[in-house]
Design a protein around this motif. Structure first.
Motif, PDB file in Angstrom:
ATOM      1  N   ILE A 110      41.871  31.559  30.164  1.00 26.58           N
ATOM      2  CA  ILE A 110      41.639  30.458  31.100  1.00 26.58           C
ATOM      3  C   ILE A 110      41.352  30.899  32.525  1.00 26.58           C
ATOM      4  O   ILE A 110      40.905  30.103  33.339  1.00 26.58           O
ATOM      5  N   ASP A 111      41.602  32.176  32.827  1.00 29.63           N
ATOM      6  CA  ASP A 111      41.328  32.673  34.174  1.00 29.63           C
ATOM      7  C   ASP A 111      40.905  34.140  34.079  1.00 29.63           C
ATOM      8  O   ASP A 111      40.883  34.725  32.990  1.00 29.63           O
ATOM      9  N   GLU A 112      40.574  34.714  35.211  1.00 35.28           N
ATOM     10  CA  GLU A 112      40.067  36.084  35.226  1.00 35.28           C
ATOM     11  C   GLU A 112      41.091  37.079  34.660  1.00 35.28           C
ATOM     12  O   GLU A 112      40.736  37.957  33.869  1.00 35.28           O
ATOM     13  N   ASP A 113      42.356  36.945  35.043  1.00 29.28           N
ATOM     14  CA  ASP A 113      43.376  37.874  34.548  1.00 29.28           C
ATOM     15  C   ASP A 113      43.546  37.790  33.034  1.00 29.28           C
ATOM     16  O   ASP A 113      43.611  38.823  32.359  1.00 29.28           O
ATOM     17  N   SER A 114      43.631  36.581  32.491  1.00 32.00           N
ATOM     18  CA  SER A 114      43.822  36.451  31.038  1.00 32.00           C
ATOM     19  C   SER A 114      42.584  36.941  30.286  1.00 32.00           C
ATOM     20  O   SER A 114      42.717  37.592  29.242  1.00 32.00           O
ATOM     21  N   ARG A 115      41.397  36.676  30.802  1.00 31.88           N
ATOM     22  CA  ARG A 115      40.171  37.175  30.154  1.00 31.88           C
ATOM     23  C   ARG A 115      40.111  38.709  30.222  1.00 31.88           C
ATOM     24  O   ARG A 115      39.685  39.360  29.261  1.00 31.88           O
TER      25      ARG A 115
END
Length: 188
Positions: A110-115
């Motif tokens: 859902i966000d840059e860190d999780s991706r």
């Protein structure tokens, strides 16, 4: 960089990784530190491992070794050591030691860190499973957390995954709906 892996045998051994454990994962995705201490001292089939260089501790991982699969509950590398392929070395070591499918939980993309985290695992031989999954609450009071599962074995059947999830929920999160499920022992 040369790495060593050392299983923590007592709660006192957690001190070098305490701050990393508490900062690397949101409170709803981990145990309290007291729960973490209890995990080290009394959870069968669970190994909390320090990742170190000859000079210092650089991270840790928690591996549950079940009869037919391994489950990485948590893995973290100190921020100043990230980007040096240490996580890749750790995953390689875990896979080599387990010699069976490995499952882990990640936050949804859902966000840059999780991706970025999902991409890291994909680069290291894992695939994101397209099944709904909720991480049970660690304290049994708060609601579970929507997560995703990843595995390094793309040949797992739906029934295998269902069985593995039940085992994780029972052994790791204390959901007592299947009293016959017990973890095996880790080789790491």
């Amino acid at each position: 960089m040369e790495l060593t892996f050392r299983k923590i045998g007592s709660a006192d051994g957690l001190e070098p990784i305490k701050d990393l454990y508490l900062s690397a994962f949101p409170a709803h995705e981990r145990r309290t530190f007291e729960g973490f201490r209890q995990q080290v001292e009394g959870m069968e089939g669970c190994a909390v491992n320090v990742i170190a260089t000859p000079e210092t501790v650089v991270g840790f991982f928690i591996l549950w070794d079940f009869e037919n699969f391994g489950f990485i509950e948590h893995m973290a590398i100190e921020a100043r050591y990230r980007g040096q392929k240490l996580g890749q070395k750790v995953l390689h070591n875990i896979a080599k030691g387990c010699n069976k499918p490995i499952i882990l939980e990640v936050e949804p993309p859902i966000d840059e860190d999780s991706r970025r985290r999902i991409s890291f695992y994909i680069r290291n031989g894992f695939q994101l499973l397209d099944i709904p999954y909720v991480q049970p609450s660690y304290d049994g009071v708060h609601p579970g957390t929507e997560m995703r599962l990843m595995t390094n074995n793309n040949a797992l059947s739906e029934s295998q995954l269902s069985q593995f999830i039940s085992q994780i929920h029972y052994a790791v999160y204390g959901q007592r709906d299947d009293p016959d499920v017990k973890p095996a022992h880790c080789s790491n």
